[in-house]
Motif scaffolding. Structure first.
Motif, short mmCIF file in Angstrom:
data_model
loop_
_atom_site.label_atom_id
_atom_site.label_comp_id
_atom_site.label_asym_id
_atom_site.label_seq_id
_atom_site.Cartn_x
_atom_site.Cartn_y
_atom_site.Cartn_z
N SER A 292 0.68 11.23 -1.03
CA SER A 292 0.44 11.19 -2.46
C SER A 292 -0.65 10.16 -2.80
O SER A 292 -1.53 10.43 -3.61
N TYR A 293 -0.58 8.99 -2.15
CA TYR A 293 -1.60 7.95 -2.38
C TYR A 293 -2.98 8.47 -1.99
O TYR A 293 -3.95 8.28 -2.74
N LEU A 294 -3.07 9.10 -0.84
CA LEU A 294 -4.36 9.64 -0.38
C LEU A 294 -4.89 10.66 -1.39
O LEU A 294 -6.08 10.64 -1.73
N THR A 295 -4.01 11.51 -1.90
CA THR A 295 -4.41 12.55 -2.84
C THR A 295 -4.82 11.94 -4.18
O THR A 295 -5.89 12.26 -4.72
N GLU A 296 -3.98 11.05 -4.73
CA GLU A 296 -4.25 10.46 -6.04
C GLU A 296 -5.53 9.63 -6.06
O GLU A 296 -6.18 9.52 -7.10
N HIS A 297 -5.89 9.05 -4.92
CA HIS A 297 -7.08 8.20 -4.86
C HIS A 297 -8.28 8.91 -4.24
O HIS A 297 -9.26 8.27 -3.85
N ASN A 298 -8.17 10.24 -4.17
CA ASN A 298 -9.27 11.08 -3.68
C ASN A 298 -9.79 10.63 -2.31
O ASN A 298 -10.99 10.63 -2.06
N ILE A 299 -8.87 10.24 -1.46
CA ILE A 299 -9.24 9.85 -0.10
C ILE A 299 -9.16 11.12 0.73
O ILE A 299 -8.10 11.57 1.12
N ASP A 300 -10.35 11.70 0.92
CA ASP A 300 -10.40 13.02 1.55
C ASP A 300 -11.21 13.04 2.84
O ASP A 300 -11.45 14.08 3.41
N GLY A 301 -11.66 11.90 3.28
CA GLY A 301 -12.43 11.84 4.51
C GLY A 301 -13.92 11.93 4.30
O GLY A 301 -14.70 11.69 5.22
N SER A 302 -14.36 12.25 3.09
CA SER A 302 -15.80 12.42 2.84
C SER A 302 -16.58 11.12 3.04
O SER A 302 -17.76 11.17 3.40
#
Length: 163
Positions: free
Chosen positions: A70-80
């Motif tokens: 959820s943290y990764l998703t909410e903070h737009n941590i997508d690997g880009s």
């Protein structure tokens, strides 16, 4: 409880980080921080396992793994960020943005444990504590992005293997 799957995941991610981003981070960050490449490289060898260990510890339960995802998703941590890491580590506004993001990541990951981690990294590498803190801020978004592209849902399966 020690779990070989956790150990393998952590050691594989450390190896992946070191082989893909470690040298770039050491060279670029040493210039930004005014520290030697050698000291910065040593610091990275301590801070990456610390951050990954914290991530795996957080994902050690189903609820913890879901919170991390959820943290990764909410903070737009997508690997880009991994594809733009070189530009983000050249100094200037992009580096400031990366450090700002890293400060938030460290609050989430380490909270009140940041100071002891800084002391360990600084003591082991010879970096000033301010440099160790800044290096952690630079590394945290990269480590979290690496977790994202390494299938964060694997953290859920690790939690089931432990319990």
């Amino acid at each position: 409880v020690f779990n070989i799957k956790q150990y393998n995941m952590a050691s594989n991610l450390i190896e992946i980080f070191n082989n893909t981003l470690g040298e770039l981070l050491a060279k670029q960050a040493s210039g930004i921080l005014g520290e030697s490449v050698e000291s910065t490289t040593t610091a990275i060898k301590f801070l990456v396992p610390s951050l990954l260990g914290t991530l795996i510890q957080r994902g050690n339960t189903e609820a913890g793994a879901e919170e991390l995802i959820s943290y990764l998703t909410e903070h737009n941590i997508d690997g880009s960020i991994l594809s733009t890491a070189a530009g983000s580590l050249q100094g200037g506004i992009e580096t400031e943005k990366l450090m700002y993001q890293g400060a938030g990541n460290l609050r989430y990951l380490l909270d009140d444990k940041l100071s002891p981690v800084v002391d360990i990294v600084s003591g082991a590498s010879g970096l000033k504590t301010s440099s160790a803190t800044s290096l952690l801020k630079l590394a945290a978004p990269l480590v979290l992005s690496l977790i994202h592209i390494s299938e964060p849902t694997r953290l859920l399966s690790i939690s089931y293997a432990v319990f």
